[in-house]
Scaffold this motif. Structure first.
Motif, PDB file in Angstrom:
ATOM      1  N   ALA A  54      28.809 -28.711   2.513  1.00  0.00           N
ATOM      2  CA  ALA A  54      29.273 -27.349   2.250  1.00  0.00           C
ATOM      3  C   ALA A  54      30.495 -27.375   1.359  1.00  0.00           C
ATOM      4  O   ALA A  54      31.348 -28.257   1.461  1.00  0.00           O
ATOM      5  CB  ALA A  54      29.594 -26.643   3.564  1.00  0.00           C
ATOM      6  N   ARG A  55      30.566 -26.404   0.479  1.00  0.00           N
ATOM      7  CA  ARG A  55      31.706 -26.253  -0.440  1.00  0.00           C
ATOM      8  C   ARG A  55      32.056 -24.770  -0.474  1.00  0.00           C
ATOM      9  O   ARG A  55      31.184 -23.930  -0.668  1.00  0.00           O
ATOM     10  CB  ARG A  55      31.330 -26.755  -1.829  1.00  0.00           C
ATOM     11  N   SER A  56      33.321 -24.451  -0.286  1.00  0.00           N
ATOM     12  CA  SER A  56      33.709 -23.049  -0.241  1.00  0.00           C
ATOM     13  C   SER A  56      34.918 -22.775  -1.120  1.00  0.00           C
ATOM     14  O   SER A  56      35.703 -23.679  -1.428  1.00  0.00           O
ATOM     15  CB  SER A  56      33.992 -22.605   1.197  1.00  0.00           C
ATOM     16  N   THR A  66      33.203 -17.561  -0.999  1.00  0.00           N
ATOM     17  CA  THR A  66      31.881 -18.071  -1.351  1.00  0.00           C
ATOM     18  C   THR A  66      31.664 -19.404  -0.662  1.00  0.00           C
ATOM     19  O   THR A  66      32.528 -20.290  -0.697  1.00  0.00           O
ATOM     20  CB  THR A  66      31.732 -18.245  -2.868  1.00  0.00           C
ATOM     21  N   LEU A  67      30.519 -19.540  -0.045  1.00  0.00           N
ATOM     22  CA  LEU A  67      30.144 -20.768   0.662  1.00  0.00           C
ATOM     23  C   LEU A  67      28.827 -21.268   0.079  1.00  0.00           C
ATOM     24  O   LEU A  67      27.823 -20.563   0.111  1.00  0.00           O
ATOM     25  CB  LEU A  67      29.996 -20.483   2.157  1.00  0.00           C
ATOM     26  N   TYR A  98      29.104 -23.031   9.659  1.00  0.00           N
ATOM     27  CA  TYR A  98      29.679 -23.372   8.363  1.00  0.00           C
ATOM     28  C   TYR A  98      30.652 -22.288   7.886  1.00  0.00           C
ATOM     29  O   TYR A  98      31.709 -22.584   7.343  1.00  0.00           O
ATOM     30  CB  TYR A  98      28.566 -23.556   7.332  1.00  0.00           C
ATOM     31  N   LEU A  99      30.295 -21.026   8.092  1.00  0.00           N
ATOM     32  CA  LEU A  99      31.168 -19.940   7.675  1.00  0.00           C
ATOM     33  C   LEU A  99      32.468 -19.944   8.467  1.00  0.00           C
ATOM     34  O   LEU A  99      33.559 -19.751   7.912  1.00  0.00           O
ATOM     35  CB  LEU A  99      30.453 -18.599   7.836  1.00  0.00           C
ATOM     36  N   ALA A 102      34.683 -22.484   7.093  1.00  0.00           N
ATOM     37  CA  ALA A 102      35.205 -22.111   5.780  1.00  0.00           C
ATOM     38  C   ALA A 102      36.342 -21.102   5.881  1.00  0.00           C
ATOM     39  O   ALA A 102      37.192 -21.022   4.983  1.00  0.00           O
ATOM     40  CB  ALA A 102      34.079 -21.535   4.920  1.00  0.00           C
ATOM     41  N   THR A 135      27.634 -11.234   5.490  1.00  0.00           N
ATOM     42  CA  THR A 135      27.475 -12.254   4.451  1.00  0.00           C
ATOM     43  C   THR A 135      26.186 -12.046   3.678  1.00  0.00           C
ATOM     44  O   THR A 135      25.137 -11.800   4.263  1.00  0.00           O
ATOM     45  CB  THR A 135      27.484 -13.659   5.091  1.00  0.00           C
TER      46      THR A 135
END
Length: 317
Positions: A54-56, A66-67, A98-99, A102, A135
């Motif tokens: 994951a990249r946020s 943004t995720l 994941y959110l 983030a 989301t």
């Protein structure tokens, strides 16, 4: 140097409150594979599903988090579409986790990130999963060799995320200037805070750092407006301020109107310098009339920040 708020401030950790230049996008990369808070704050962890990364990032101008979830696509042979679909399901299955991870690094105020508040507020982290309902999922993007698929998810900072940190139902009164002050009936407030500014209580300068709930002070450290003094319905709608690095106000007209007060910040305050400081004269012009206090209460504020690439615009009334 220890930063302490003026003694008259109410400062509960859950109600909302670094050096160097911060860009419009606060970017971090994490392998969010364990649900622990410590793992998320350290930036990487490994767990039971090494196929997902994951990249946020936070875009303060657009007001979005943004995720991007990237998932390995197993070799599906002749059933490759089904394999790709299963990969997307893997991302969707744990999007709440994941959110939530983030959200942790997002700066709430000059003293706290969301992760800081989680440490001292039981149940706060669990509430982050509710942001999933706000989301939006974008179109999946496949790698050229079709071995990975990246699914983007976007959440608005307000109301989706910011509402998690708004708990008051009635705003406390904004301080008022009792003496007569020459002023106008403004529709909003624009604060020019580009470049580096003196940081109150220190001998150094810094660039303003965006956050979810900045406060505004005058140079006498009188509170002009803070989170608890703002109407919670407006806070949830669009937050206390909008941020931009552009001088164009077009996209903010519905917020600041056609006749905002345009002023220049004289400094910054905070352990992390999130809070603009304005002159006492400008503060008086805002605090002396019911109309102008109301625009503060409704968060009709735009902050222009970032690197100082050109001369400051002329300040007009």
């Amino acid at each position: 140097m220890s930063f302490r708020r003026p003694h008259h401030r109410t400062h509960p950790c859950t109600t909302g409150h670094a050096s160097g230049l911060f860009s419009a996008r606060l970017l971090f990369s994490v392998l969010l594979l364990l649900p622990s808070t410590a793992a998320a704050q350290s930036g990487a962890a490994s767990g039971t599903d090494p196929a997902v990364t994951a990249r946020s990032s936070v875009d303060w101008e657009k007001g979005t988090l943004t995720l991007d979830l990237s998932v390995n696509v197993p070799d599906g042979g002749r059933n490759a579409p089904a394999a790709a679909y299963r990969s997307q399901q893997i991302a969707d299955r744990d999007i709440a986790r994941y959110l939530s991870q983030a959200i942790l690094p997002i700066r709430i105020d000059s003293l706290h990130t969301a992760g800081d508040l989680v440490k001292s507020t039981p149940g706060l982290y669990e509430s982050f999963s509710s942001a999933v309902s706000g989301t939006k999922q974008g179109y999946p993007v496949y790698s050229p060799d079709l071995t990975r698929v990246t699914i983007p998810y976007t959440a608005a900072l307000f109301p989706t995320i910011g509402s998690l940190f708004i708990h008051h139902t009635v705003p406390t009164p904004i301080n008022r200037t009792l003496r007569w002050v020459p002023t106008n009936k403004f529709t909003g407030l624009v604060i020019y805070a580009k470049g580096t500014l003196p940081v109150h209580g220190t001998d150094h300068t810094a660039a303003l750092v965006p956050c979810l709930f900045p406060d505004i002070f005058d140079s006498n450290m009188r509170t002009v407006v803070e989170k608890l003094q703002m109407d919670p319905s407006y806070l949830k709608r669009w937050g206390p301020v909008a941020y931009t690095q552009s001088f164009s106000e077009k996209q903010f007209i519905d917020r600041i109107g056609l006749s905002p007060l345009r002023i220049v910040a004289t400094g910054l305050f905070g352990e992390v310098p999130t809070d603009p400081i304005i002159s006492p004269e400008d503060a008086d012009r805002l605090l002396s009339t019911e109309n102008n206090r109301k625009l503060l209460e409704q968060g009709r504020i735009l902050i222009i920040y970032g690197a100082q690439e050109q001369a400051a615009p002329a300040v007009t009334d």
